[in-house]
Design a protein around this motif. Structure first.
Motif, PDB file in Angstrom:
ATOM      1  N   LYS A  72       0.852  -1.194   0.000  1.00 27.21           N
ATOM      2  CA  LYS A  72       0.000   0.000   0.000  1.00 27.21           C
ATOM      3  C   LYS A  72       0.886   1.242   0.000  1.00 27.21           C
ATOM      4  O   LYS A  72       1.731   1.391   0.898  1.00 27.21           O
ATOM      5  N   GLY A  73       0.720   2.079  -0.993  1.00 29.74           N
ATOM      6  CA  GLY A  73       1.519   3.295  -1.097  1.00 29.74           C
ATOM      7  C   GLY A  73       2.708   3.173  -2.034  1.00 29.74           C
ATOM      8  O   GLY A  73       3.437   4.146  -2.217  1.00 29.74           O
ATOM      9  N   GLU A  74       2.910   1.999  -2.626  1.00 32.04           N
ATOM     10  CA  GLU A  74       4.105   1.826  -3.471  1.00 32.04           C
ATOM     11  C   GLU A  74       4.085   2.780  -4.669  1.00 32.04           C
ATOM     12  O   GLU A  74       5.127   3.198  -5.152  1.00 32.04           O
ATOM     13  N   THR A  75       2.886   3.114  -5.139  1.00 32.05           N
ATOM     14  CA  THR A  75       2.772   4.065  -6.249  1.00 32.05           C
ATOM     15  C   THR A  75       2.541   5.491  -5.735  1.00 32.05           C
ATOM     16  O   THR A  75       3.196   6.430  -6.151  1.00 32.05           O
ATOM     17  N   SER A  76       1.626   5.603  -4.798  1.00 28.48           N
ATOM     18  CA  SER A  76       1.199   6.935  -4.338  1.00 28.48           C
ATOM     19  C   SER A  76       2.121   7.518  -3.275  1.00 28.48           C
ATOM     20  O   SER A  76       2.059   8.705  -2.993  1.00 28.48           O
ATOM     21  N   ARG A  77       2.950   6.672  -2.656  1.00 31.20           N
ATOM     22  CA  ARG A  77       3.789   7.020  -1.485  1.00 31.20           C
ATOM     23  C   ARG A  77       2.945   7.245  -0.231  1.00 31.20           C
ATOM     24  O   ARG A  77       3.458   7.704   0.788  1.00 31.20           O
ATOM     25  N   HIS A  78       1.675   6.912  -0.299  1.00 34.41           N
ATOM     26  CA  HIS A  78       0.813   7.019   0.881  1.00 34.41           C
ATOM     27  C   HIS A  78       0.863   5.692   1.643  1.00 34.41           C
ATOM     28  O   HIS A  78      -0.094   4.936   1.667  1.00 34.41           O
ATOM     29  N   PHE A  79       2.020   5.460   2.259  1.00 34.17           N
ATOM     30  CA  PHE A  79       2.254   4.184   2.941  1.00 34.17           C
ATOM     31  C   PHE A  79       1.436   4.064   4.231  1.00 34.17           C
ATOM     32  O   PHE A  79       1.010   5.067   4.806  1.00 34.17           O
ATOM     33  N   GLN A  80       1.239   2.818   4.629  1.00 34.56           N
ATOM     34  CA  GLN A  80       0.620   2.531   5.926  1.00 34.56           C
ATOM     35  C   GLN A  80       1.646   1.785   6.771  1.00 34.56           C
ATOM     36  O   GLN A  80       2.049   0.666   6.433  1.00 34.56           O
ATOM     37  N   THR A  81       2.056   2.399   7.863  1.00 34.33           N
ATOM     38  CA  THR A  81       3.014   1.758   8.765  1.00 34.33           C
ATOM     39  C   THR A  81       2.268   0.966   9.824  1.00 34.33           C
ATOM     40  O   THR A  81       1.376   1.495  10.495  1.00 34.33           O
ATOM     41  N   LEU A  82       2.662  -0.284   9.949  1.00 32.57           N
ATOM     42  CA  LEU A  82       1.990  -1.201  10.880  1.00 32.57           C
ATOM     43  C   LEU A  82       2.140  -0.760  12.332  1.00 32.57           C
ATOM     44  O   LEU A  82       3.248  -0.486  12.793  1.00 32.57           O
ATOM     45  N   LYS A  83       1.022  -0.704  13.055  1.00 30.08           N
ATOM     46  CA  LYS A  83       1.068  -0.438  14.495  1.00 30.08           C
ATOM     47  C   LYS A  83       0.658  -1.676  15.287  1.00 30.08           C
ATOM     48  O   LYS A  83       1.297  -2.022  16.270  1.00 30.08           O
ATOM     49  N   SER A  84      -0.415  -2.336  14.886  1.00 30.50           N
ATOM     50  CA  SER A  84      -0.844  -3.538  15.617  1.00 30.50           C
ATOM     51  C   SER A  84      -1.759  -4.378  14.740  1.00 30.50           C
ATOM     52  O   SER A  84      -2.367  -3.880  13.790  1.00 30.50           O
ATOM     53  N   ILE A  85      -1.807  -5.655  15.081  1.00 31.40           N
ATOM     54  CA  ILE A  85      -2.685  -6.588  14.365  1.00 31.40           C
ATOM     55  C   ILE A  85      -3.558  -7.286  15.391  1.00 31.40           C
ATOM     56  O   ILE A  85      -3.051  -7.899  16.335  1.00 31.40           O
ATOM     57  N   ALA A  86      -4.865  -7.209  15.204  1.00 33.86           N
ATOM     58  CA  ALA A  86      -5.795  -7.963  16.058  1.00 33.86           C
ATOM     59  C   ALA A  86      -6.522  -8.974  15.186  1.00 33.86           C
ATOM     60  O   ALA A  86      -6.716  -8.763  13.979  1.00 33.86           O
TER      61      ALA A  86
END
Lengths: 139, 139
Positions: A72-86
């Motif tokens: 996600k964001g590889e084209t737009s640079r609008h990355f999502q950095t992982l904080k937590s997984i439930a």
């Protein structure tokens, strides 16, 4: 005696084996903004996408339309950095909290859920497009 | 000249026809707590479940395991009252905000996403079971 990394790796494998993937070997994923709790988007991961998300800390999906891994964001640079997984009670859905760079939606709204429907059928915008002039925008 | 209810009905039909149902004629639905923004659960609706949700104001899903309409709370009395429906950019997922009576999860946690996984594979509870003594509990 197993070292810590081996034990950790074993726990991760246990987690992966507990998940219920669908007939396409995918699991649905809800992405939530860690800053304010807004639901940003919904997408799918296969096992490799989830592993890559854990390894890199950057949320990675499986694109069903392109049939390929999708950072996600590889084209737009609008990355999502992982904080937590439930994981949910049935182990067939993930809720991932992220730090969202820019916007989640390809229509340049912060969240993909930018339209609401009233009981009378009226559709209205529930958010404005943010000003993205301060960050790198979609190329 | 069409009256207001006919126009509203037409808008609702337009909304229904815009949605992209999957090959099982279902759409994924994210349920969010209208009080605090917590994601409570994830489930599926068919067209009838969504219509019934709009008509009754009580969230109704399609149970894939039982293959029947499922009024959330019909057994447990932990109903979800509809507050708003948002649709995503691709029109293939709904985000529904609700007033949750009691708990959303059949394991009696407020949210089905009560477990989080760390990058080392450790799973931990991210919430406690609430005290339900003040309300009607699961029968």
């Amino acid at each position: 005696m197993r070292d810590v990394s081996t034990a950790a790796s074993s726990l991760v494998e246990e987690f992966f084996s507990s998940l219920k993937w669908n007939s396409d070997e995918l699991i649905p994923v809800i992405i939530q903004d860690d800053e304010n709790g807004d639901v940003l988007m919904f997408a799918w991961m296969n096992e490799m996408a989830l592993r890559q998300t854990l390894w890199t800390g950057l949320v990675t999906f499986w694109s069903r339309s392109r049939q390929e891994l999708w950072v996600k964001g590889e084209t737009s640079r609008h990355f999502q950095t992982l904080k937590s997984i439930a994981v949910d009670c049935d182990e067939d859905c993930l809720l991932i909290r992220v730090i969202q760079e820019g916007v989640a939606c390809h229509e340049l709204y912060r969240s993909c859920f930018f339209r609401s429907i009233s009981t009378d059928g009226t559709i209205r915008l529930n958010q404005d497009r943010p000003d993205l002039s301060g960050i790198v925008t979609r190329s």
